[in-house]
Design a protein around this motif. Structure first.
Motif, PDB file in Angstrom:
ATOM      1  N   TYR A   1      13.012  -5.883   3.190  1.00  0.00           N
ATOM      2  CA  TYR A   1      13.093  -6.680   2.102  1.00  0.00           C
ATOM      3  C   TYR A   1      12.073  -7.421   1.495  1.00  0.00           C
ATOM      4  O   TYR A   1      11.257  -8.059   2.036  1.00  0.00           O
ATOM      5  CB  TYR A   1      14.237  -7.754   2.334  1.00  0.00           C
ATOM      6  CG  TYR A   1      15.477  -7.186   2.467  1.00  0.00           C
ATOM      7  CD1 TYR A   1      16.060  -7.242   3.911  1.00  0.00           C
ATOM      8  CD2 TYR A   1      16.457  -6.792   1.703  1.00  0.00           C
ATOM      9  CE1 TYR A   1      17.521  -6.872   4.083  1.00  0.00           C
ATOM     10  CE2 TYR A   1      17.654  -6.248   1.787  1.00  0.00           C
ATOM     11  CZ  TYR A   1      17.926  -6.427   2.970  1.00  0.00           C
ATOM     12  OH  TYR A   1      19.499  -5.778   3.300  1.00  0.00           O
ATOM     13  N   GLY A   2      11.512  -6.955   0.324  1.00  0.00           N
ATOM     14  CA  GLY A   2      10.267  -7.299  -0.337  1.00  0.00           C
ATOM     15  C   GLY A   2       9.148  -6.756   0.084  1.00  0.00           C
ATOM     16  O   GLY A   2       9.287  -5.951   1.088  1.00  0.00           O
ATOM     17  N   VAL A   3       8.039  -6.993  -0.246  1.00  0.00           N
ATOM     18  CA  VAL A   3       6.812  -6.443   0.066  1.00  0.00           C
ATOM     19  C   VAL A   3       5.853  -7.650  -0.124  1.00  0.00           C
ATOM     20  O   VAL A   3       5.370  -8.389  -1.108  1.00  0.00           O
ATOM     21  CB  VAL A   3       6.226  -5.174  -0.939  1.00  0.00           C
ATOM     22  CG1 VAL A   3       4.811  -4.884  -0.737  1.00  0.00           C
ATOM     23  CG2 VAL A   3       7.136  -4.207  -0.909  1.00  0.00           C
ATOM     24  N   ASP A   4       4.850  -7.488   0.994  1.00  0.00           N
ATOM     25  CA  ASP A   4       3.632  -8.581   1.224  1.00  0.00           C
ATOM     26  C   ASP A   4       2.537  -7.943   0.631  1.00  0.00           C
ATOM     27  O   ASP A   4       1.543  -8.635   0.146  1.00  0.00           O
ATOM     28  CB  ASP A   4       3.681  -8.912   2.439  1.00  0.00           C
ATOM     29  CG  ASP A   4       4.866  -9.788   3.006  1.00  0.00           C
ATOM     30  OD1 ASP A   4       4.920  -9.730   4.255  1.00  0.00           O
ATOM     31  OD2 ASP A   4       5.415 -10.705   2.249  1.00  0.00           O
ATOM     32  N   TYR A   5       2.174  -6.728   0.864  1.00  0.00           N
ATOM     33  CA  TYR A   5       0.961  -5.955   0.417  1.00  0.00           C
ATOM     34  C   TYR A   5       1.394  -4.574  -0.104  1.00  0.00           C
ATOM     35  O   TYR A   5       2.158  -3.831   0.256  1.00  0.00           O
ATOM     36  CB  TYR A   5      -0.153  -5.635   1.885  1.00  0.00           C
ATOM     37  CG  TYR A   5      -0.371  -7.029   2.352  1.00  0.00           C
ATOM     38  CD1 TYR A   5       0.284  -7.341   3.597  1.00  0.00           C
ATOM     39  CD2 TYR A   5      -1.174  -8.032   1.833  1.00  0.00           C
ATOM     40  CE1 TYR A   5       0.102  -8.683   4.118  1.00  0.00           C
ATOM     41  CE2 TYR A   5      -1.423  -9.132   2.450  1.00  0.00           C
ATOM     42  CZ  TYR A   5      -0.884  -9.605   3.525  1.00  0.00           C
ATOM     43  OH  TYR A   5      -1.077 -10.682   4.296  1.00  0.00           O
ATOM     44  N   TRP A   6       0.426  -4.221  -1.300  1.00  0.00           N
ATOM     45  CA  TRP A   6       0.647  -2.938  -1.832  1.00  0.00           C
ATOM     46  C   TRP A   6      -0.729  -2.081  -1.716  1.00  0.00           C
ATOM     47  O   TRP A   6      -1.885  -2.813  -1.762  1.00  0.00           O
ATOM     48  CB  TRP A   6       1.004  -2.964  -3.332  1.00  0.00           C
ATOM     49  CG  TRP A   6       2.027  -3.426  -3.450  1.00  0.00           C
ATOM     50  CD1 TRP A   6       2.547  -4.636  -3.992  1.00  0.00           C
ATOM     51  CD2 TRP A   6       3.540  -2.672  -3.677  1.00  0.00           C
ATOM     52  NE1 TRP A   6       3.811  -4.764  -4.358  1.00  0.00           N
ATOM     53  CE2 TRP A   6       4.425  -3.775  -4.202  1.00  0.00           C
ATOM     54  CE3 TRP A   6       3.736  -1.493  -3.326  1.00  0.00           C
ATOM     55  CZ2 TRP A   6       5.780  -3.268  -4.074  1.00  0.00           C
ATOM     56  CZ3 TRP A   6       4.816  -0.971  -3.576  1.00  0.00           C
ATOM     57  CH2 TRP A   6       5.942  -1.817  -3.986  1.00  0.00           C
ATOM     58  N   GLY A   7      -0.869  -0.944  -1.494  1.00  0.00           N
ATOM     59  CA  GLY A   7      -2.024  -0.021  -1.659  1.00  0.00           C
ATOM     60  C   GLY A   7      -2.158   0.289  -3.257  1.00  0.00           C
ATOM     61  O   GLY A   7      -1.449  -0.157  -3.874  1.00  0.00           O
ATOM     62  N   GLN A   8      -3.481   0.991  -3.500  1.00  0.00           N
ATOM     63  CA  GLN A   8      -3.539   1.156  -4.817  1.00  0.00           C
ATOM     64  C   GLN A   8      -3.027   2.433  -5.245  1.00  0.00           C
ATOM     65  O   GLN A   8      -2.861   2.435  -6.596  1.00  0.00           O
ATOM     66  CB  GLN A   8      -5.289   1.247  -4.876  1.00  0.00           C
ATOM     67  CG  GLN A   8      -5.788   2.700  -4.591  1.00  0.00           C
ATOM     68  CD  GLN A   8      -5.497   3.247  -3.227  1.00  0.00           C
ATOM     69  OE1 GLN A   8      -5.348   2.252  -2.361  1.00  0.00           O
ATOM     70  NE2 GLN A   8      -5.863   4.428  -2.844  1.00  0.00           N
ATOM     71  N   GLY A   9      -2.501   3.233  -4.527  1.00  0.00           N
ATOM     72  CA  GLY A   9      -1.805   4.327  -5.080  1.00  0.00           C
ATOM     73  C   GLY A   9      -2.391   5.672  -4.828  1.00  0.00           C
ATOM     74  O   GLY A   9      -3.449   5.690  -5.018  1.00  0.00           O
ATOM     75  N   THR A  10      -1.716   6.931  -5.018  1.00  0.00           N
ATOM     76  CA  THR A  10      -2.343   8.265  -4.945  1.00  0.00           C
ATOM     77  C   THR A  10      -1.339   8.915  -5.782  1.00  0.00           C
ATOM     78  O   THR A  10      -0.112   8.825  -5.596  1.00  0.00           O
ATOM     79  CB  THR A  10      -2.269   8.683  -3.511  1.00  0.00           C
ATOM     80  OG1 THR A  10      -3.226   9.873  -3.640  1.00  0.00           O
ATOM     81  CG2 THR A  10      -0.870   8.893  -2.634  1.00  0.00           C
ATOM     82  N   GLN A  11      -2.065   9.840  -6.655  1.00  0.00           N
ATOM     83  CA  GLN A  11      -1.258  10.567  -7.645  1.00  0.00           C
ATOM     84  C   GLN A  11      -0.747  11.830  -6.940  1.00  0.00           C
ATOM     85  O   GLN A  11      -1.429  12.626  -6.489  1.00  0.00           O
ATOM     86  CB  GLN A  11      -2.065  10.933  -8.815  1.00  0.00           C
ATOM     87  CG  GLN A  11      -1.553  11.786  -9.829  1.00  0.00           C
ATOM     88  CD  GLN A  11      -0.297  11.299 -10.454  1.00  0.00           C
ATOM     89  OE1 GLN A  11      -0.477   9.849 -11.166  1.00  0.00           O
ATOM     90  NE2 GLN A  11       0.727  12.102 -10.757  1.00  0.00           N
ATOM     91  N   VAL A  12       0.540  12.037  -7.115  1.00  0.00           N
ATOM     92  CA  VAL A  12       1.079  13.387  -6.687  1.00  0.00           C
ATOM     93  C   VAL A  12       1.610  13.984  -8.030  1.00  0.00           C
ATOM     94  O   VAL A  12       2.587  13.367  -8.634  1.00  0.00           O
ATOM     95  CB  VAL A  12       2.205  13.096  -5.745  1.00  0.00           C
ATOM     96  CG1 VAL A  12       2.906  14.440  -5.390  1.00  0.00           C
ATOM     97  CG2 VAL A  12       1.640  12.526  -4.577  1.00  0.00           C
ATOM     98  N   THR A  13       1.301  15.337  -8.294  1.00  0.00           N
ATOM     99  CA  THR A  13       1.636  15.836  -9.373  1.00  0.00           C
ATOM    100  C   THR A  13       2.171  17.334  -9.040  1.00  0.00           C
ATOM    101  O   THR A  13       1.484  18.167  -8.317  1.00  0.00           O
ATOM    102  CB  THR A  13       0.406  16.200 -10.427  1.00  0.00           C
ATOM    103  OG1 THR A  13      -0.034  14.937 -10.680  1.00  0.00           O
ATOM    104  CG2 THR A  13       1.157  16.881 -11.850  1.00  0.00           C
ATOM    105  N   VAL A  14       3.368  17.676  -9.298  1.00  0.00           N
ATOM    106  CA  VAL A  14       4.128  18.850  -8.866  1.00  0.00           C
ATOM    107  C   VAL A  14       4.216  19.603  -9.963  1.00  0.00           C
ATOM    108  O   VAL A  14       5.077  19.368 -10.972  1.00  0.00           O
ATOM    109  CB  VAL A  14       5.515  18.557  -8.198  1.00  0.00           C
ATOM    110  CG1 VAL A  14       6.068  19.833  -7.650  1.00  0.00           C
ATOM    111  CG2 VAL A  14       5.261  17.618  -6.913  1.00  0.00           C
ATOM    112  N   SER A  15       3.812  20.836 -10.375  1.00  0.00           N
ATOM    113  CA  SER A  15       3.861  21.827 -11.392  1.00  0.00           C
ATOM    114  C   SER A  15       4.991  22.705 -11.295  1.00  0.00           C
ATOM    115  O   SER A  15       5.353  23.208 -10.106  1.00  0.00           O
ATOM    116  CB  SER A  15       2.522  22.456 -11.592  1.00  0.00           C
ATOM    117  OG  SER A  15       2.323  23.429 -10.637  1.00  0.00           O
ATOM    118  N   SER A  16       5.630  23.106 -12.242  1.00  0.00           N
ATOM    119  CA  SER A  16       6.752  24.081 -12.094  1.00  0.00           C
ATOM    120  C   SER A  16       6.445  25.457 -12.341  1.00  0.00           C
ATOM    121  O   SER A  16       5.112  25.869 -12.555  1.00  0.00           O
ATOM    122  CB  SER A  16       7.631  23.702 -13.464  1.00  0.00           C
ATOM    123  OG  SER A  16       7.113  23.675 -14.488  1.00  0.00           O
TER     124      SER A  16
END
Length: 122
Positions: free
Chosen positions: A107-122
């Motif tokens: 429940y809830g978040v204390d810390y986040w990362g900066q994120g990483t991009q995932v791209t899935v092509s069709s």
């Protein structure tokens, strides 16, 4: 203060697989419930999967059940997200998140990362 750094995101074809990693520093990850979230363009951030401190309890969004697996290695302060059978709708920025304590579910978040991009092509 805990720092979370994600890695492993890239461009992949539909049906392919990726493994995301989240390295935690500044604290022991075993003290935290961990999770993966994602945010697609124009959409709200949504929860993907969570795992408790010992790694024996997990929860998944319905959209990824049976395809994604969350796991953790507390000795390495690392959390993983194994993604199989990727679909174009899985395209998003994936974020690692930490919530201090052992309360389950997350429940809830204390810390986040900066994120990483995932791209899935069709």
């Amino acid at each position: 203060q805990v720092q979370l750094v994600e890695s492993g995101g890239e461009l992949v074809q539909a049906g392919g697989s990726l493994r995301l990693s989240c390295a935690a520093s500044g604290g022991s990850s075993s003290n935290y419930v961990m999770g993966w979230f994602r945010q697609a363009p124009g959409k709200e951030r949504e929860i993907v999967a969570t795992i408790n401190w010992s790694g024996d309890r997990t929860l998944y969004a319905d959209s990824v059940k049976g395809r994604f697996t969350i796991s953790r290695a507390n000795a390495q302060n690392t959390v993983y997200l194994e993604m199989n059978g990727l679909k174009p709708e899985d395209t998003a920025v994936y974020y690692c998140a930490a919530k201090y304590g052992t309360t389950w579910p997350m429940y809830g978040v204390d810390y986040w990362g900066q994120g990483t991009q995932v791209t899935v092509s069709s």
